[in-house]
Design a protein around this motif. Structure first.
Motif, PDB file in Angstrom:
ATOM      1  N   TYR A   1       0.653  -1.105  -0.008  1.00  6.52           N
ATOM      2  CA  TYR A   1       0.168  -0.015  -0.085  1.00  6.52           C
ATOM      3  C   TYR A   1       0.806   1.148   0.048  1.00  6.52           C
TER       4      TYR A   1
ATOM      5  N   GLU B   1      -8.087  -0.945   3.762  1.00  5.19           N
ATOM      6  CA  GLU B   1      -7.893  -0.086   2.398  1.00  5.19           C
ATOM      7  C   GLU B   1      -7.627  -0.932   1.325  1.00  5.19           C
ATOM      8  N   GLN B   2      -8.254  -0.270   0.154  1.00  6.24           N
ATOM      9  CA  GLN B   2      -8.396  -1.364  -0.881  1.00  6.24           C
ATOM     10  C   GLN B   2      -7.426  -0.842  -2.272  1.00  6.24           C
ATOM     11  N   ASN B   3      -6.447   0.273  -2.022  1.00  7.44           N
ATOM     12  CA  ASN B   3      -5.727   0.716  -2.936  1.00  7.44           C
ATOM     13  C   ASN B   3      -4.512  -0.339  -3.040  1.00  7.44           C
TER      14      ASN B   3
ATOM     15  N   LYS C   1      -4.348  -2.905  -9.107  1.00  5.40           N
ATOM     16  CA  LYS C   1      -4.464  -2.139 -10.428  1.00  5.40           C
ATOM     17  C   LYS C   1      -3.924  -2.777 -11.479  1.00  5.40           C
TER      18      LYS C   1
END
Length: 379
Positions: A65, A87-89, A94
């Motif tokens: 992350y 948190e998903q980021n 991606k």
């Protein structure tokens, strides 16, 4: 109107009579593969203490992350659970090329966040979340999460308990357990389709010439690797502290010691007392001396060798070709190294000296004979 209402009512009744499993099958058939894979990863990370990590760099295990790195995976696990809760980021979210998609996951002391149930493997936690907590998981798709346990000071595979000195070697080894794709030629397993595709190139043999020099390779992958790293100006050895790159591994180690005061890592062999500062040398030592790997077999006899050069040297015994000739006495030899040793006779290079009587010898075999005959030592 009556028929229209009846038709709508019948359609509604049909939908209500569908079993939950039928609805799930219809949903599955319309869900893209990429969405299924990412959903599985997100659900496991959300409802368990399994923690992803990006890679193992020069400074340690890297967070998925942020840019933080930690030498101790336990500290990275605590950092991830504390600083990036829900948190998903993450970097793997991606990904668009699913042929390369996989996620490295730390499952040390794995447990469910809902009921604190302990699990040993990713499969167990997924089955637990799916059956006991009715979480949305696609159990029928391949698993692209690669599990690791860091519960001891030794880096090892928690499945077969093989030990490793580098995380990269352990990661490559995990292909043997995460067999999503299998080579039809040698039955080797791989996590991703891209890994299988790259592996398949080693089975394609032929004559592949370098575009920049006269070297010829038996596989396309070796030719491309040679062109990239020898002629492409690629600097593989990057300093983790200042990002300066070096073509030579030992120059990088010297730079890190002189500029940053970082001592080189000592790799100790688990099977003997030898130590190494170079991972490649250590890996070759393990394969050659302990695993007794011999990939190159002589076609004239039963002998096998670790490298192709060793096989070429051996093959001279069968061909009898002596193309290396001494300019002084005109003696000819099959190997250049043998000619080089012979030239020491003409130069009177007596580098092998007896520590007892001071006699010196040109050749090591002469020194050994002297030590046995005159001093009774077996050397």
């Amino acid at each position: 109107m009556k028929n229209g209402r009846t038709g709508r009512f019948s359609s509604k009744l049909l939908r209500t009579k569908l079993k939950a499993e039928d609805v799930r099958k219809i949903y599955l058939s319309h869900t893209p593969e990429r969405m299924k894979l990412l959903t599985n990863v997100k659900e496991v990370l959300k409802w368990s203490n399994a923690t992803p990590f990006r890679c193992f760099g020069q400074l340690g295990y890297a967070c998925c992350y942020c840019d933080d790195q930690y030498p101790d995976p336990a500290i990275l696990k605590k950092h991830t659970l504390d600083a990036h809760l829900n948190e998903q980021n993450a970097c793997f979210m991606k990904t668009r090329d699913m042929t390369r998609f996989y996620v490295k996951v730390d499952i040390t002391e794995l447990r469910c966040k809902i009921c604190s149930n302990n699990c040993d493997t990713l499969d167990q936690i997924m089955q637990h979340l799916y059956r006991d907590h009715d979480k949305k998981l696609f159990m029928e798709v391949k698993n692209y999460m690669v599990p690791f346990k860091f519960d001891s000071d030794t880096l090892k595979c928690f499945i077969c308990l093989n030990k490793f000195n580098r995380f990269k070697a352990l990661l490559e080894h995990m292909n043997a357990h995460c067999r999503n794709f299998v080579c039809e030629v040698c039955d080797a397993g791989f996590i991703t389709r891209t890994s299988l595709t790259n592996h398949a190139k080693i089975h394609a043999t032929g004559t592949f010439s370098c575009k920049s020099c006269d070297k010829v390779f038996c596989t396309l992958s070796r030719k491309k690797s040679h062109e990239k790293y020898v002629h492409g100006g690629v600097l593989l050895n990057k300093c983790a502290h200042c990002n300066e790159s070096f073509k030579d591994y030992h120059k990088k180690l010297k730079h890190m010691l002189d500029v940053h005061g970082v001592e080189p890592i000592t790799l100790k062999c688990h099977a003997c007392d030898r130590t190494f500062t170079n991972q490649k040398v250590y890996r070759n030592h393990t394969k050659r001396d302990h695993l007794m790997e011999r990939r190159y077999k002589c076609t004239q006899c039963e002998m096998k060798f670790y490298t192709s050069n060793e096989l070429k040297d051996h093959s001279i015994k069968h061909t009898g070709v002596r193309k290396f000739q001494c300019d002084v006495c005109l003696k000819a030899y099959g190997r250049k190294s043998t000619l080089r040793e012979h030239m020491r006779i003409h130069a009177d290079d007596r580098r092998f000296k007896c520590e007892h009587c001071g006699m010196a010898f040109v050749q090591k075999c002469s020194w050994r004979g002297h030590m046995r005959a005159k001093h009774g030592e077996q050397v």
